[in-house]
Write a protein that holds these residues in place. Sequence first.
Motif, PDB file in Angstrom:
ATOM      1  N   ILE A  10    -111.844 -24.522   9.044  1.00  0.00           N
ATOM      2  CA  ILE A  10    -112.118 -23.100   8.867  1.00  0.00           C
ATOM      3  C   ILE A  10    -113.548 -22.826   9.296  1.00  0.00           C
ATOM      4  CG2 ILE A  10    -112.255 -21.203   7.214  1.00  0.00           C
ATOM      5  CD1 ILE A  10    -110.281 -24.223   6.206  1.00  0.00           C
ATOM      6  N   PHE A  11    -113.717 -21.999  10.303  1.00  0.00           N
ATOM      7  CA  PHE A  11    -115.047 -21.663  10.810  1.00  0.00           C
ATOM      8  C   PHE A  11    -115.503 -20.337  10.217  1.00  0.00           C
ATOM      9  CE2 PHE A  11    -113.657 -24.236  14.640  1.00  0.00           C
ATOM     10  CZ  PHE A  11    -114.483 -25.309  14.349  1.00  0.00           C
ATOM     11  N   PHE A  12    -116.421 -20.388   9.271  1.00  0.00           N
ATOM     12  CA  PHE A  12    -117.104 -19.177   8.823  1.00  0.00           C
ATOM     13  C   PHE A  12    -118.117 -18.825   9.914  1.00  0.00           C
ATOM     14  CE2 PHE A  12    -115.371 -20.899   5.003  1.00  0.00           C
ATOM     15  CZ  PHE A  12    -115.155 -19.812   4.161  1.00  0.00           C
ATOM     16  N   GLY A  13    -118.068 -17.597  10.403  1.00  0.00           N
ATOM     17  CA  GLY A  13    -118.862 -17.246  11.576  1.00  0.00           C
ATOM     18  C   GLY A  13    -118.090 -17.557  12.847  1.00  0.00           C
ATOM     19  N   GLY A  14    -116.767 -17.372  12.788  1.00  0.00           N
ATOM     20  CA  GLY A  14    -115.904 -17.748  13.906  1.00  0.00           C
ATOM     21  C   GLY A  14    -116.059 -16.909  15.148  1.00  0.00           C
ATOM     22  N   THR A  15    -116.729 -15.751  15.037  1.00  0.00           N
ATOM     23  CA  THR A  15    -116.989 -14.926  16.224  1.00  0.00           C
ATOM     24  C   THR A  15    -118.420 -15.094  16.725  1.00  0.00           C
ATOM     25  OG1 THR A  15    -117.596 -13.035  14.838  1.00  0.00           O
ATOM     26  CG2 THR A  15    -115.294 -13.194  15.531  1.00  0.00           C
ATOM     27  N   GLY A  16    -119.165 -15.986  16.091  1.00  0.00           N
ATOM     28  CA  GLY A  16    -120.574 -16.159  16.430  1.00  0.00           C
ATOM     29  C   GLY A  16    -120.785 -17.031  17.660  1.00  0.00           C
ATOM     30  N   ASP A  17    -122.034 -17.086  18.084  1.00  0.00           N
ATOM     31  CA  ASP A  17    -122.396 -17.800  19.310  1.00  0.00           C
ATOM     32  C   ASP A  17    -122.097 -19.291  19.208  1.00  0.00           C
ATOM     33  OD1 ASP A  17    -123.850 -17.779  21.953  1.00  0.00           O
ATOM     34  OD2 ASP A  17    -125.161 -19.152  20.844  1.00  0.00           O
ATOM     35  N   HIS A  84    -106.013 -19.264  14.456  1.00  0.00           N
ATOM     36  CA  HIS A  84    -105.673 -18.041  13.718  1.00  0.00           C
ATOM     37  C   HIS A  84    -106.970 -17.352  13.308  1.00  0.00           C
ATOM     38  CE1 HIS A  84    -101.688 -19.916  13.357  1.00  0.00           C
ATOM     39  NE2 HIS A  84    -102.359 -21.005  13.025  1.00  0.00           N
ATOM     40  N   PHE A  85    -107.058 -16.064  13.565  1.00  0.00           N
ATOM     41  CA  PHE A  85    -108.228 -15.300  13.143  1.00  0.00           C
ATOM     42  C   PHE A  85    -107.924 -14.574  11.843  1.00  0.00           C
ATOM     43  CE2 PHE A  85    -110.728 -11.446  12.778  1.00  0.00           C
ATOM     44  CZ  PHE A  85    -112.014 -11.944  12.909  1.00  0.00           C
ATOM     45  N   LEU A  86    -108.886 -14.627  10.914  1.00  0.00           N
ATOM     46  CA  LEU A  86    -108.747 -13.933   9.643  1.00  0.00           C
ATOM     47  C   LEU A  86    -110.006 -13.127   9.365  1.00  0.00           C
ATOM     48  CD1 LEU A  86    -107.313 -16.812   7.416  1.00  0.00           C
ATOM     49  CD2 LEU A  86    -106.040 -14.920   8.430  1.00  0.00           C
ATOM     50  N   LYS A  87    -109.837 -11.907   8.952  1.00  0.00           N
ATOM     51  CA  LYS A  87    -110.983 -11.094   8.538  1.00  0.00           C
ATOM     52  C   LYS A  87    -111.406 -11.550   7.140  1.00  0.00           C
ATOM     53  CE  LYS A  87    -112.499  -6.322   7.718  1.00  0.00           C
ATOM     54  NZ  LYS A  87    -113.002  -6.600   6.347  1.00  0.00           N
ATOM     55  N   LEU A  88    -112.690 -11.836   6.999  1.00  0.00           N
ATOM     56  CA  LEU A  88    -113.206 -12.247   5.689  1.00  0.00           C
ATOM     57  C   LEU A  88    -114.641 -11.780   5.545  1.00  0.00           C
ATOM     58  CD1 LEU A  88    -112.676 -15.429   3.667  1.00  0.00           C
ATOM     59  CD2 LEU A  88    -115.028 -14.861   4.262  1.00  0.00           C
ATOM     60  N   ASP A  89    -114.904 -11.091   4.449  1.00  0.00           N
ATOM     61  CA  ASP A  89    -116.262 -10.704   4.072  1.00  0.00           C
ATOM     62  C   ASP A  89    -116.773 -11.776   3.125  1.00  0.00           C
ATOM     63  OD1 ASP A  89    -118.534  -9.630   2.808  1.00  0.00           O
ATOM     64  OD2 ASP A  89    -117.823  -7.582   3.115  1.00  0.00           O
ATOM     65  N   ALA A  90    -117.860 -12.428   3.495  1.00  0.00           N
ATOM     66  CA  ALA A  90    -118.360 -13.565   2.718  1.00  0.00           C
ATOM     67  C   ALA A  90    -118.681 -13.211   1.280  1.00  0.00           C
ATOM     68  CB  ALA A  90    -119.595 -14.148   3.399  1.00  0.00           C
ATOM     69  N   ASP A  91    -118.880 -11.929   0.970  1.00  0.00           N
ATOM     70  CA  ASP A  91    -119.251 -11.521  -0.388  1.00  0.00           C
ATOM     71  C   ASP A  91    -118.070 -11.039  -1.225  1.00  0.00           C
ATOM     72  OD1 ASP A  91    -121.968 -12.032   0.134  1.00  0.00           O
ATOM     73  OD2 ASP A  91    -122.204 -10.067   1.070  1.00  0.00           O
ATOM     74  N   ARG A  92    -116.877 -10.972  -0.651  1.00  0.00           N
ATOM     75  CA  ARG A  92    -115.725 -10.415  -1.359  1.00  0.00           C
ATOM     76  C   ARG A  92    -114.837 -11.532  -1.899  1.00  0.00           C
ATOM     77  NH1 ARG A  92    -113.528  -5.344  -0.494  1.00  0.00           N
ATOM     78  NH2 ARG A  92    -111.492  -6.325  -0.229  1.00  0.00           N
ATOM     79  N   ALA A  93    -114.762 -11.658  -3.228  1.00  0.00           N
ATOM     80  CA  ALA A  93    -113.978 -12.718  -3.855  1.00  0.00           C
ATOM     81  C   ALA A  93    -112.503 -12.617  -3.486  1.00  0.00           C
ATOM     82  CB  ALA A  93    -114.154 -12.662  -5.373  1.00  0.00           C
ATOM     83  N   GLU A  94    -111.983 -11.390  -3.364  1.00  0.00           N
ATOM     84  CA  GLU A  94    -110.559 -11.226  -3.078  1.00  0.00           C
ATOM     85  C   GLU A  94    -110.186 -11.749  -1.695  1.00  0.00           C
ATOM     86  OE1 GLU A  94    -112.375  -6.972  -3.140  1.00  0.00           O
ATOM     87  OE2 GLU A  94    -112.754  -8.944  -4.045  1.00  0.00           O
ATOM     88  N   TYR A  96    -111.303 -14.490  -0.402  1.00  0.00           N
ATOM     89  CA  TYR A  96    -111.115 -15.939  -0.568  1.00  0.00           C
ATOM     90  C   TYR A  96    -109.764 -16.233  -1.228  1.00  0.00           C
ATOM     91  CZ  TYR A  96    -116.053 -16.366   0.621  1.00  0.00           C
ATOM     92  OH  TYR A  96    -117.267 -16.311   1.264  1.00  0.00           O
ATOM     93  N   THR A  97    -109.349 -15.370  -2.129  1.00  0.00           N
ATOM     94  CA  THR A  97    -108.034 -15.521  -2.739  1.00  0.00           C
ATOM     95  C   THR A  97    -106.945 -15.399  -1.671  1.00  0.00           C
ATOM     96  OG1 THR A  97    -108.867 -14.556  -4.802  1.00  0.00           O
ATOM     97  CG2 THR A  97    -106.471 -14.629  -4.505  1.00  0.00           C
ATOM     98  N   HIS A  98    -107.139 -14.447  -0.757  1.00  0.00           N
ATOM     99  CA  HIS A  98    -106.210 -14.281   0.365  1.00  0.00           C
ATOM    100  C   HIS A  98    -106.212 -15.524   1.247  1.00  0.00           C
ATOM    101  CE1 HIS A  98    -103.899 -12.398   3.527  1.00  0.00           C
ATOM    102  NE2 HIS A  98    -104.890 -12.553   4.388  1.00  0.00           N
ATOM    103  N   LEU A  99    -107.398 -16.069   1.523  1.00  0.00           N
ATOM    104  CA  LEU A  99    -107.515 -17.278   2.335  1.00  0.00           C
ATOM    105  C   LEU A  99    -106.791 -18.440   1.668  1.00  0.00           C
ATOM    106  CD1 LEU A  99    -108.744 -18.846   4.747  1.00  0.00           C
ATOM    107  CD2 LEU A  99    -110.804 -19.182   3.350  1.00  0.00           C
ATOM    108  N   ALA A 100    -106.967 -18.578   0.348  1.00  0.00           N
ATOM    109  CA  ALA A 100    -106.308 -19.664  -0.388  1.00  0.00           C
ATOM    110  C   ALA A 100    -104.789 -19.546  -0.286  1.00  0.00           C
ATOM    111  CB  ALA A 100    -106.748 -19.638  -1.850  1.00  0.00           C
ATOM    112  N   GLY A 101    -104.298 -18.326  -0.327  1.00  0.00           N
ATOM    113  CA  GLY A 101    -102.858 -18.131  -0.206  1.00  0.00           C
ATOM    114  C   GLY A 101    -102.337 -18.562   1.151  1.00  0.00           C
ATOM    115  N   ALA A 130    -114.923 -22.451  -4.319  1.00  0.00           N
ATOM    116  CA  ALA A 130    -114.555 -23.219  -5.511  1.00  0.00           C
ATOM    117  C   ALA A 130    -113.733 -22.371  -6.478  1.00  0.00           C
ATOM    118  CB  ALA A 130    -115.810 -23.753  -6.189  1.00  0.00           C
ATOM    119  N   LYS A 131    -114.158 -21.142  -6.699  1.00  0.00           N
ATOM    120  CA  LYS A 131    -113.456 -20.275  -7.651  1.00  0.00           C
ATOM    121  C   LYS A 131    -112.059 -19.899  -7.168  1.00  0.00           C
ATOM    122  CE  LYS A 131    -117.802 -18.426  -9.427  1.00  0.00           C
ATOM    123  NZ  LYS A 131    -118.748 -17.286  -9.419  1.00  0.00           N
ATOM    124  N   ALA A 132    -111.849 -19.936  -5.856  1.00  0.00           N
ATOM    125  CA  ALA A 132    -110.534 -19.612  -5.308  1.00  0.00           C
ATOM    126  C   ALA A 132    -109.643 -20.847  -5.205  1.00  0.00           C
ATOM    127  CB  ALA A 132    -110.690 -18.969  -3.933  1.00  0.00           C
ATOM    128  N   GLY A 133    -110.120 -21.984  -5.716  1.00  0.00           N
ATOM    129  CA  GLY A 133    -109.325 -23.210  -5.668  1.00  0.00           C
ATOM    130  C   GLY A 133    -109.315 -23.879  -4.312  1.00  0.00           C
TER     131      GLY A 133
END
Length: 486
Positions: A10-17, A84-94, A96-101, A130-133
């Motif tokens: 999983i690449f956080f910053g997947g659209t970055g340089d 696979h591309f996924l929209k994720l805001d690093a500050d939004r806990a929900e 990460y729950t979606h990612l875990a699913g 961690a909180k999202a398992g």
Amino acid sequence: MATTPAFDIIFFGGTGDLALRKLIPALFYAHQSGTLNKDGRIYALGRKAVNNEAYLALLEERVKPRLGDGVDESTWQGFTDRIHFLKLDADRAEDYTHLAGILGCDSNRVTVHYLATAPHLFTGICGHLAKAGLNHPGTRLVLEKPLGHDLASSTAINQAVGQWFTESQIYRIDHYLGKESVQNLLAIRFGNTLFEPLWRREWIDNVQITIAEELGVEERGEFYDRTGALRDMLQSHLLQLLCMVAMEPPASMSEDAVRDEKLKVLKSLKPFSTEDVLTKTVRGQYRNGAIRGQAVTGYLDEPHVASDSNTETFVALQAEISNWRWAGVPFFLRTGKRMQERVAEIVINFRHVPHALFPAPVDQQAGNKLVIRLQPTESVRLHFMTKKPGDTMSLQSTYLNLDFQTMFKTPRADAYERLLLDVIRGRLALFMRGDEQAQAWSWVEPILACWDRHSIAPKTYTAGSWGPAASSGLLSRAGATWQEET
């Protein structure tokens, strides 16, 4: 080569340089060679609300041209089927729950979270994971440099990340350690009786390590102006290369055996006094000049750089290692932007013969040296003296050349490819341990503090040169010169 275990990366910053220039291409090459497990998935995360098709189109535009002309379409299609591309805001806990699913909860599956983001996001991301398992025994965490701005901030990040991940899960990446020639340095040292007896103060006069770039700060002016060459390059890349040159033979090639020896080197570095900083370090900043005949602007005219900035774009220093093997041998480290050429190399200069039996060569600096070239091409050259052709006994310098590209016909993994494969396979030897990083920061901080306390401004140098003249003076006081041949 055996395939990897099944994985999710999983690449956080997947659209970055970094992801587009290095990480995605590295995984493509691993896929192309058949090294990646067929059950391996790649997730690119970003804040932009784009769909998967749009992201794959971005890869088609930005990544595929970097792979050369010989990309087989079916291979490219098979590779992009993994992504696979996924929209994720690093500050939004929900989020990460979606990612875990999506990822599921298979604890037997390798899961790699690669944080190709700004360091200030590391702590929050790790907590949310961690909180999202999303932290289980098969989870690995890759942290990109810079890891902090100084010892305090680096320690704070490591402690915060350590709340959620164990040291054995954390991979602090330095891509220079993934280069074939750097790993060959260990093979040369510890696999050959020819060199091991000579690898010490009695036979080595000095060691030079250079990482020079033709590029300026490009689009990174805002980041670079807060960082500078010493933080960006010296405390990480250059010190890691120094450790590889100077370390004692490890008991084995296991991860902690290698990293224990590197830590001993860092602890043996002689601390800098104020006098040492004033006489054994050089700060530089490039001004207008030309690179390969093209005019380039000076650092102060770069976008997002303060017009009165004292940030260094060049640093050279003389280091000493206070132990039995290296006492008295100067280690010269140098890095800079807008230099005359792009080159990274390690030069081991051996001492001259004790008695000059033959007429002195024209080049008084000629002698035995080992030159390990890391970029732009990888090679190892052993320089030695031979008789000049003719009827005299004059000497000339020549060399044996091991060019990796021509010598080895099998494809070689690039640095990021090798390191990503090591992460998936759980191999930590080529990644920095937390205590290594802390020790490196402890050594460079007095330099930064002294520069600040004494208001030592960087000396200017012309873009396209080899840096400030004071850099050459640093070596001349030790009776040496920089290796600058191509």
